[in-house]
Design an enzyme around this catalytic site. Structure first.
Site, short mmCIF file in Angstrom:
data_model
loop_
_atom_site.label_atom_id
_atom_site.label_comp_id
_atom_site.label_asym_id
_atom_site.label_seq_id
_atom_site.Cartn_x
_atom_site.Cartn_y
_atom_site.Cartn_z
N LYS A 154 46.14 67.52 14.20
CA LYS A 154 45.21 68.57 13.75
C LYS A 154 44.64 68.16 12.41
O LYS A 154 45.37 67.64 11.55
CB LYS A 154 45.99 69.89 13.64
CG LYS A 154 45.16 71.08 13.23
CD LYS A 154 46.02 72.34 13.19
CE LYS A 154 45.23 73.57 12.80
NZ LYS A 154 46.06 74.79 12.75
N SER B 15 44.36 78.41 15.68
CA SER B 15 43.39 77.47 15.13
C SER B 15 43.57 76.03 15.61
O SER B 15 42.67 75.22 15.47
CB SER B 15 43.46 77.48 13.60
OG SER B 15 44.76 77.13 13.15
N SER C 136 48.89 79.76 15.62
CA SER C 136 47.90 78.71 15.89
C SER C 136 48.33 77.57 16.80
O SER C 136 47.49 76.81 17.26
CB SER C 136 47.42 78.10 14.58
OG SER C 136 46.44 78.94 14.06
N1 GLN Z 1 44.82 83.45 13.99
C1 GLN Z 1 45.67 83.55 12.86
C2 GLN Z 1 44.84 83.53 11.60
O1 GLN Z 1 43.69 83.34 11.65
C3 GLN Z 1 46.67 82.45 12.84
C4 GLN Z 1 46.10 81.16 12.42
C5 GLN Z 1 47.12 80.09 12.18
O2 GLN Z 1 48.27 80.19 12.67
N2 GLN Z 1 46.75 79.09 11.42
O3 GLN Z 1 45.34 83.67 10.52
#
Ligand code: GLN
Length: 466
Positions: A74, A149, A173
Site C-alpha cells: 500500500k 482505504s 481499511s
Molecule cells: N474508513 C475508515 C476511515 O476513513 C478507515 C480507514 C482506515 O482504516 N485507514 O477512517
C-alpha cells in the site's frame, strides 16, 4: 483456496517456473490492469531481486518459503528510494529515505516487491476514491468501488496480480476491501507488527495487516512481519503461529454476536439473513451462541471519527511544504503554509484536518476529545467483559454491499456509517480477520487481545463449514 505461497515455492524449487518469469508475468498484468491499482511499479528492483533468487536455485541452494514471492505494498509504507505518495498531491514526488520495519522484514525473508498500491489518500476513506490516481475499481464488478482505504492492495490480490499485499488498517481499511473483493484480510492485535515507516493516520489504532487468498498465506506473512521493534514502543514480542495449531479448532466453545448490529434498520436485509444463516450453521456444529449487547453503531462511528480526526490533524501538521511535501510559495511564510496545504490536500483530508483541529481546540477538547477517550475506555471494558463469556465475536464486515463508484464521494456521512462494524474492533485494538464467506461482503472474526492465533483457527474452521 490453497496456499499460493506454498504452491509457488514448489514451482520455483522444482524449476517449473523461474522467478524472473513469474515476476515479469505479474508486472505485465499490473501494467495492463484497468482497475487503477498501481501508483508506481518497482520493476527494476523486482527484476534484479528475481535474478538473485534464480541464481540461488541454479546453484542448488535452499530458498525460504517467502523467497521469490511477488507482493504489493500500500502506498503509505516507506520503502527506501521509492515514491511514497499516500495517493496525495502533497507527496506526489516524495521519496522514502528509509524502509518500514514490516516491509523490511518481508524483504529480508526474500519476497519480491512489485508495486506501491493505490489507496485512499493518507488512509482517509472507505472506497479508494479519495486518490489522485483514479478510483480503484472492484475486482469482481468494476462498476463498484474496491473498498478502502487499502483498495488497490485488495484488488491486486483478488486479481492475482500480487500473491499477497501489505495494507494498513486504522478503522477497517484491510478488512473492508478484503470483504468487498472476497479475499482474506487480517488486522492483528495492535502492536503485534511495528508501525515504524507506516505513514501515521490515527496512531492509536493504526495496524499493519496482510491481505491474501488463503489463511495459510495470511499466517506466513503475519509471522514474517510480527515482533518487537525498538523503533515502535507500542510493539510487543509474540510467538510464531504454527500451521498445525490453526488446523484444529478445539478451543472455541462459545460464539457471540452483537444483537444491535443485526437488529438494526441500517443493515441490508440480505446481509442480515445471510449472517443469521451462518450463525445457525455454527450452532449446528455444537458451538454455543450468545447474543451480546454493545454500543450503538452511531456511537462507535462518532467515537472513532472524533479520535481519528484529532490524531490525523495532529499527525499531518508536519506536512506543510517545509520539511515534506510539494511546497507552493505564497506572499509570506504563513501564506506558503496555507496555500501548500489548501491546494495539495484532498477535500476529504481537509475535512478531517478541520474536524480534528476543532476536536482538539481549547474550549472544545474537554467536551469532545476527552469524551471520545472516555467512550473508548468503555468500549475496551465492554470487550473485556464479553471475552470472559465468549471465545469469538462474529459480525458482518459491512452493513451493505459495495456502492457504485461515485456514490461515496457525494455522501461522506453515508461512507462514515458504512464503517459501523469495523471501527469498534479497532478502538478495542483487537485481532480481527475478514473471511470471504457468510455474507456478500464476508464475515469478521474477532478474539480478545493477543489471540491472533484463535482468529486464524476459527477462520480455518469456518472455511470448510459455511
Ligand atoms: N474508513 C475508515 C476511515 O476513513 C478507515 C480507514 C482506515 O482504516 N485507514 O477512517
Amino acid at each position: 483456496m490453497e496456499s499460493q505461497i506454498h504452491k509457488i515455492h514448489q514451482q520455483l524449487m522444482s524449476k517449473e517456473i523461474s522467478c524472473t518469469q513469474l515476476v515479469q508475468e505479474r508486472l505485465g498484468l499490473l501494467k495492463l490492469n484497468t482497475h487503477n491499482t498501481v501508483n508506481s511499479l518497482l520493476d527494476t528492483l523486482a527484476i534484479e531481486l528475481a535474478a538473485k533468487v534464480d541464481s540461488k536455485i541454479e546453484n542448488g541452494e535452499e530458498i525460504g518459503l517467502l523467497e521469490g514471492i511477488p507482493f504489493g505494498i500500500k502506498d503509505v509504507f516507506m520503502v527506501k528510494g521509492t515514491y511514497t505518495t499516500a495517493s496525495s498531491d502533497l507527496l506526489k514526488k516524495y521519496k522514502s529515505p528509509y524502509t518500514a520495519t514490516a516491509i523490511q522484514k518481508i524483504l529480508d525473508a526474500g519476497a519480491i516487491p512489485l508495486v506501491k498500491e493505490n489507496c485512499d489518500s493518507f488512509g482517509h476513506g472507505s472506497s479508494s476514491e479519495n486518490t489522485i490516481f483514479g478510483s480503484v475499481k472492484n475486482a469482481i464488478n468494476p462498476k463498484l468501488v474496491s473498498g478502502g482505504s487499502s483498495g488497490g492492495s485488495a484488488v491486486n490480490v483478488a486479481k492475482d496480480y500480487t500473491v499477497f499485499s501489505v495494507g494498513g488498517d486504522t478503522g477497517g481499511s484491510v478488512r473492508q476491501p478484503a470483504g468487498y473483493n472476497k479475499i482474506y484480510g487480517l488486522k492483528p492485535t495492535y502492536g503485534r507488527i511495528s508501525r515504524f515507516g507506516l505513514m501515521a493516520y490515527a496512531s492509536s489504532t493504526d495496524c499493519v495487516g496482510p491481505i491474501a487468498k488463503s489463511i495459510e498465506d495470511i499466517r506466513i506473512v503475519l509471522n514474517a512481519m510480527s515482533g518487537k521493534d525498538v523503533k515502535d514502543q507500542t510493539t510487543y514480542k509474540s510467538e510464531k503461529i504454527s500451521k498445525e495449531n490453526i488446523l484444529k479448532c478445539d478451543k472455541v466453545k462459545t460464539i457471540g454476536y452483537f444483537k444491535n448490529f443485526i437488529e438494526n434498520d441500517a443493515i441490508d436485509t440480505q446481509v442480515k439473513s445471510e449472517f443469521l444463516a451462518s450463525i445457525e450453521k455454527i450452532k449446528a456444529k455444537g458451538i454455543a451462541i450468545k447474543e451480546l449487547d454493545f454500543f450503538e453503531s452511531d456511537t462507535l462511528v462518532s467515537t472513532y471519527y472524533t479520535l481519528a480526526m484529532a490524531e490525523t490533524a495532529s499527525n499531518l501538521s508536519r506536512l506543510d511544504g517545509t520539511n515534506y511535501g510539494n511546497r507552493i510559495e505564497g506572499g509570506s511564510l504563513k501564506d506558503t503554509y496555507s496555500v501548500t496545504r489548501s491546494d495539495n490536500f484532498s477535500e476529504e483530508t481537509k475535512r478531517r484536518i478541520v474536524g480534528g483541529n476543532q476536536v482538539l481546540s481549547q474550549g472544545f477538547s474537554d467536551d469532545i476529545y476527552l469524551k471520545g477517550l472516555n467512550i473508548r475506555d468503555q468500549i475496551s471494558n465492554n470487550f473485556e467483559k464479553d471475552f470472559k463469556e465468549v471465545d469469538i465475536i462474529l459480525s458482518p464486515v459491512t452493513p451493505n454491499s459495495p456502492p457504485q463508484i461515485g456514490d461515496s464521494l457525494k455522501d461522506p456521512l453515508a461512507m462514515y456509517l458504512s464503517d459501523a462494524y469495523t471501527v469498534g474492533f479497532s478502538l478495542g485494538q483487537l485481532p480481527t480477520i475478514t473471511v470471504p464467506q457468510g455474507t456478500e461482503t464476508g464475515l469478521q472474526i474477532t478474539a480478545a487481545k493477543n489471540n491472533d492465533e484463535l482468529v486464524l483457527k476459527f477462520a480455518n474452521f469456518l472455511k470448510d463449514m459455511i
